[in-house]
Write an enzyme that holds these catalytic residues in place. Structure first.
Site: not given
Ligand code: IMP
Length: 193
Positions: A39, A177, A68, A7-8, A151
């Site tokens: 990507e 998560r 993800d 991850t970045h 959220d």
């Molecule tokens: P990522 O894979 O953690 O980058 O999540 C991708 C997208 O899912 C984020 O940009 C949010 O739009 C949504 N998302 C993921 N986890 C959460 C969370 O804990 N709260 C709110 N939105 C989330």
């Protein structure tokens, strides 16, 4: 043992550094000088997590994992899912994403939804997937100032407040998560012992 988190997002890496088992040196993509944007072309959270982990595995030959996450709404057949960040377009505008969801759910009294995280790991010769999910429902107003993304409109089952109202201390115990991370760390601890 060196372990790369593909991850970045330095914030995610720092958060995990505090809880990985002793003897594991957690490194970000920046730490290994990988500046490329990997990507996310998968159709599922599983595919996207695996794409990111495989990229590091094949390019650097290092032990690694990637995650993800997304919001999955029952009445929308699991959307926005992998498109959660860019549901209303590539500008990844969060307010627009929420507006689009509200439009699509108009008239539905209690839209059921879940947040889901998938972690793909590649440790030695072993590739694995871990999942964490939190069920709940959506509301048609924004409540709370904590967290990010969806959220303010998501109320986890068993609670009356949104993730944004509950704040990090509670969210980090019950979130998708957190649950996926705990499952992964448990497996990692076995691997190390
Ligand atoms: P990522 O894979 O953690 O980058 O999540 C991708 C997208 O899912 C984020 O940009 C949010 O739009 C949504 N998302 C993921 N986890 C959460 C969370 O804990 N709260 C709110 N939105 C989330």
């Amino acid at each position: 043992m060196k372990l790369i988190f593909a991850t970045h997002n330095q914030h995610k890496v720092e958060e995990l550094k505090k809880i990985v088992p002793q003897g594991i040196q957690l490194l970000s993509l920046e730490d290994i000088n990988c500046r490329e944007e990997i990507e996310e072309t998968g159709a599922t959270l599983e595919e996207n997590a695996k794409i990111k982990a495989d990229f590091i595995k094949y390019k650097y030959g290092l032990d690694c994992f990637a995650d993800d996450s997304g919001l999955e709404i029952e009445a929308l057949g699991g959307a926005p899912g992998v498109f959660s960040a860019r549901y209303a377009g590539d500008s990844k505008n969060n307010a627009d994403n929420i507006q689009k969801i509200w439009r699509e759910l108009e008239g539905l009294p209690h839209p059921v939804a879940q947040f889901r995280t998938v972690i793909a790991s590649s440790i030695g010769a072993s590739d694995s997937l871990f999942e964490g999910l939190v069920k709940g429902h959506l509301i048609f107003e924004k409540r709370g100032s904590g967290g990010f993304g969806y959220d303010p409109i998501f109320i986890p089952a068993g609670f009356t407040q949104t993730f944004a109202e509950l704040g990090d201390a509670i969210k980090n115990k019950i979130s998708h998560r957190a649950l996926a991370t705990q499952a992964f760390l448990k497996a990692l601890a076995h691997l190390k012992s």
